[in-house]
Enzyme design. Structure first.
Site, mmCIF file in Angstrom:
data_model
loop_
_atom_site.group_PDB
_atom_site.id
_atom_site.type_symbol
_atom_site.label_atom_id
_atom_site.label_comp_id
_atom_site.label_asym_id
_atom_site.label_seq_id
_atom_site.Cartn_x
_atom_site.Cartn_y
_atom_site.Cartn_z
ATOM 1 N N THR A 55 0.901 -1.160 0.000
ATOM 2 C CA THR A 55 0.000 0.000 0.000
ATOM 3 C C THR A 55 0.938 1.208 0.000
ATOM 4 O O THR A 55 2.041 1.122 0.564
ATOM 5 C CB THR A 55 -0.923 0.040 1.250
ATOM 6 O OG1 THR A 55 -0.115 0.146 2.419
ATOM 7 C CG2 THR A 55 -1.810 -1.196 1.357
ATOM 8 N N HIS A 56 0.553 2.262 -0.620
ATOM 9 C CA HIS A 56 1.422 3.454 -0.774
ATOM 10 C C HIS A 56 2.754 3.096 -1.435
ATOM 11 O O HIS A 56 3.762 3.754 -1.192
ATOM 12 C CB HIS A 56 1.705 4.112 0.581
ATOM 13 C CG HIS A 56 0.473 4.410 1.375
ATOM 14 N ND1 HIS A 56 -0.206 5.595 1.292
ATOM 15 C CD2 HIS A 56 -0.215 3.640 2.263
ATOM 16 C CE1 HIS A 56 -1.257 5.560 2.105
ATOM 17 N NE2 HIS A 56 -1.286 4.378 2.693
ATOM 18 N N LYS B 255 -15.966 7.971 -36.480
ATOM 19 C CA LYS B 255 -15.273 6.731 -36.813
ATOM 20 C C LYS B 255 -13.758 6.727 -36.521
ATOM 21 O O LYS B 255 -13.275 5.762 -35.927
ATOM 22 C CB LYS B 255 -15.571 6.342 -38.261
ATOM 23 C CG LYS B 255 -17.030 5.860 -38.425
ATOM 24 C CD LYS B 255 -17.450 5.592 -39.818
ATOM 25 C CE LYS B 255 -18.047 6.721 -40.598
ATOM 26 N NZ LYS B 255 -18.982 7.629 -39.908
ATOM 27 N N ASN C 51 14.903 -3.163 -21.521
ATOM 28 C CA ASN C 51 13.761 -2.347 -21.098
ATOM 29 C C ASN C 51 12.427 -3.065 -21.303
ATOM 30 O O ASN C 51 12.202 -3.644 -22.369
ATOM 31 C CB ASN C 51 13.766 -1.032 -21.874
ATOM 32 C CG ASN C 51 15.071 -0.273 -21.698
ATOM 33 O OD1 ASN C 51 15.636 -0.257 -20.605
ATOM 34 N ND2 ASN C 51 15.568 0.317 -22.774
ATOM 35 N N TYR D 207 -29.111 14.595 -38.182
ATOM 36 C CA TYR D 207 -27.730 14.336 -38.607
ATOM 37 C C TYR D 207 -26.999 15.626 -38.951
ATOM 38 O O TYR D 207 -27.523 16.495 -39.647
ATOM 39 C CB TYR D 207 -27.725 13.399 -39.829
ATOM 40 C CG TYR D 207 -26.327 13.091 -40.304
ATOM 41 C CD1 TYR D 207 -25.622 12.019 -39.786
ATOM 42 C CD2 TYR D 207 -25.689 13.902 -41.247
ATOM 43 C CE1 TYR D 207 -24.323 11.748 -40.188
ATOM 44 C CE2 TYR D 207 -24.396 13.645 -41.667
ATOM 45 C CZ TYR D 207 -23.715 12.565 -41.127
ATOM 46 O OH TYR D 207 -22.434 12.300 -41.524
ATOM 47 N N SER E 28 18.899 -0.864 -25.441
ATOM 48 C CA SER E 28 19.182 0.553 -25.623
ATOM 49 C C SER E 28 20.210 0.712 -26.734
ATOM 50 O O SER E 28 21.032 -0.168 -26.958
ATOM 51 C CB SER E 28 19.734 1.120 -24.314
ATOM 52 O OG SER E 28 20.587 2.218 -24.562
HETATM 53 N N1 ARG Z 1 -20.310 9.658 -44.632
HETATM 54 C C1 ARG Z 1 -21.239 10.120 -43.641
HETATM 55 C C2 ARG Z 1 -20.815 9.700 -42.241
HETATM 56 O O1 ARG Z 1 -19.812 9.053 -42.126
HETATM 57 C C3 ARG Z 1 -22.595 9.586 -43.937
HETATM 58 C C4 ARG Z 1 -23.345 10.467 -44.851
HETATM 59 C C5 ARG Z 1 -24.212 11.374 -44.119
HETATM 60 N N2 ARG Z 1 -25.086 12.214 -44.926
HETATM 61 C C6 ARG Z 1 -24.728 13.347 -45.545
HETATM 62 N N3 ARG Z 1 -25.634 14.017 -46.126
HETATM 63 N N4 ARG Z 1 -23.516 13.787 -45.577
HETATM 64 O O2 ARG Z 1 -21.439 10.022 -41.257
#
Ligand code: ARG
Length: 501
Positions: free
Chosen positions: A156-157, A326, A286, A318, A278
């Site tokens: 601990t610590h 993504k 390492n 949207y 190294s």
């Molecule tokens: N490529 C877009 C995305 O990855 C989808 C298209 C969305 N619609 C638009 N009108 N740009 O979210």
């Protein structure tokens, strides 16, 4: 202009705009999922008599060819078509002409399409990470069982505290990671819902069957509200959050491996296979795998923050901002999947420096608590008084450069303090091996208690493992069924009959 939406435009879109907005590199990863979504959408349009059998047949034939091409060599996505959705649609139209190919996008928008593709892809990646976590836990439990009796210092610590077993220390990570598995499962359930058919934001005036597409895509049900379905990415954030927990746990393990394999601790050796040298210091070795695992957790936390920031203050309906969901997600999986795998190999290869662990147990007076406990039990003394006596003993031995291995010195000190404990009893009380066995409370470091916990963990683990296999099988079966229906239909069989779910 090649764009499918060009009709409303007077001038051409600037090249710079195209390059700024396109996502072909990113979308590459889910071309197959986009095709699967389109196949199921077309099957539904035919079943609901929105699309004529013959037109549907032609479109399905092209989509199946494209799927074949994607699987064999990969479909090159053209920047001019912005993203995977428009690329696929353009390919269908190029093959069949606008009159037939132009019917595929009826009762659908890229806004429901993209979020559906993301859900299809993400749930598979999630299962990969879930399986990787399950495998890591399995390795941890095996290793904890193998070394269940090896006694080491518990800290601990970052200061020597009490003796524990290697099995107890390592199985703590299984205990934590099993909760992370529950988080992964909950993220999977949030992800595994259909948004297809929400269309642009408001639904559609075509009489579509969202249930049909949801079932063929093996979703657990719908995100019913069309505006929510197209606007929300909380399932992706939940996924990122579950993986951030996993990486936070791994990062703690990595931290311990880094420090404990240093000369100063010398408790563990990660081995040559998981180290590099190294360029200047010839003696160096390492623990870079553990360091990078610790460092890469940062990438995942950054990605999670990025996604939270993305949806904060974003109006419903949207917006192109959502396209930015993504890259951080891809980064999360790129970092987490190999980390899970290499940490598993590393746990398997870990070597314990037994001599050093034993020495540290004595030098750190790690059984002092046990001695105080025994004085309480034998003399019915208040714990605080027993603590003071033992503390005094530690002070005296410490200043003389001795430790609890010096039984005569201990016996003498205790006798003078009024506690007559036989030498062999003292030896028994302060032995680190005995100390771990003396811990009787639920969840303690006692090897029997650890074995019991490991048995429970193994049970939980097999439930998680079964969940992963079941879901993988369900997805595979759904994909097979969709393709079988599409092929049957492409050969002229009526979809509405074959499609009874
Ligand atoms: N490529 C877009 C995305 O990855 C989808 C298209 C969305 N619609 C638009 N009108 N740009 O979210």
């Amino acid at each position: 202009m090649k764009q499918l939406w060009k009709s409303r435009f007077v001038d051409a879109v600037a090249d710079e705009t195209l390059h700024y907005t396109e996502t072909t590199e990113i979308d590459n990863r889910f071309t197959q999922h986009d095709l699967w979504g389109s196949i199921v959408h077309v099957l539904m349009l035919i079943k609901c008599r929105i699309l004529a059998e013959a037109d549907g047949q032609a479109i399905l034939t092209v989509l199946l060819e494209l799927l074949d091409e994607e699987r064999k060599s990969g479909i090159p996505l053209e920047i001019e078509h912005e993203d995977v959705h428009l690329n696929i649609e353009a390919r269908v139209i190029a093959k069949l002409g606008l009159e037939i190919g132009g019917r595929m996008h009826t009762a659908r928008s890229r806004n429901d399409q993209v979020v559906t593709d993301l859900r299809l892809y993400l749930r598979e990646q999630l299962l990969e990470a879930y399986a990787g976590t399950v495998d890591l836990i399995r390795e941890i439990l095996q290793r904890a069982t193998k070394d269940s009796e090896v006694v080491m210092v518990g800290y601990t610590h970052s200061q020597a505290a009490q003796p524990i077993t290697f099995g107890f220390w390592l199985s703590a990570y299984a205990s934590i990671l099993l909760r992370d598995c529950t988080r992964l499962q909950s993220a999977f359930r949030a992800t595994n819902r259909s948004t297809l058919g929400a269309c642009a934001l408001a639904g559609t005036s075509f009489n579509i069957d969202r249930q049909f597409t949801s079932e063929l895509l093996s979703f657990d049900g719908l995100v019913e509200h069309a505006l929510d379905a197209t606007s929300s990415r909380d399932f992706a954030i939940e996924t990122a959050s579950a993986l951030a927990f996993v990486m936070a746990t791994i990062s703690r393990l990595a931290e311990e491996l880094v420090w404990w394999s240093s000369l100063e601790y010398s408790l563990l050796d990660v081995g040559d296979a998981f180290s590099t040298g190294s360029s200047i210091m010839p003696q160096k070795r390492n623990p870079v795998v553990a360091e990078l695992a610790r460092g890469r957790a940062t990438v995942v936390f950054g990605a999670l923050t990025e996604m939270l920031a993305l949806v904060k203050a974003l109006p419903l309906g949207y917006s192109c901002d959502l396209q930015q969901d993504k890259p951080p997600l891809w980064r999360i999986f790129d970092v987490t999947l190999p980390t899970l795998s290499i940490m598993r190999s590393q746990v398997k290869a870990l070597k314990i420096n037994r001599e050093r662990t034993t020495n540290a147990l004595w030098m750190g007076f790690t059984t002092a608590t046990e001695l105080a406990n025994e004085i309480v039990k034998r003399y019915n003394l208040a714990f605080r008084d027993a603590y003071a006596v033992t503390g005094g003993l530690v002070k005296e031995l410490g200043t003389q450069g001795r430790d609890f291995r010096d039984i005569p010195a201990m016996e003498q000190y205790l006798r003078q303090a009024g506690f007559h404990i036989a030498a062999k009893d003292i030896e028994e009380i302060v032995s680190p091996e005995n100390a771990v066995r003396r811990q009787v409370s639920i969840g303690s470091t006692n090897p029997d208690s650890v074995q019991k916990m490991i048995a429970t963990f193994e049970q939980e683990l097999s439930e998680h493992s079964a969940f992963v296999s079941d879901q993988r099988e369900r997805i595979q079966n759904a994909m097979d069924k969709s393709l079988r229906l599409a092929r049957e239909h492409a050969h002229g069989e009526p979809v509405s009959e074959g499609a009874q779910l």
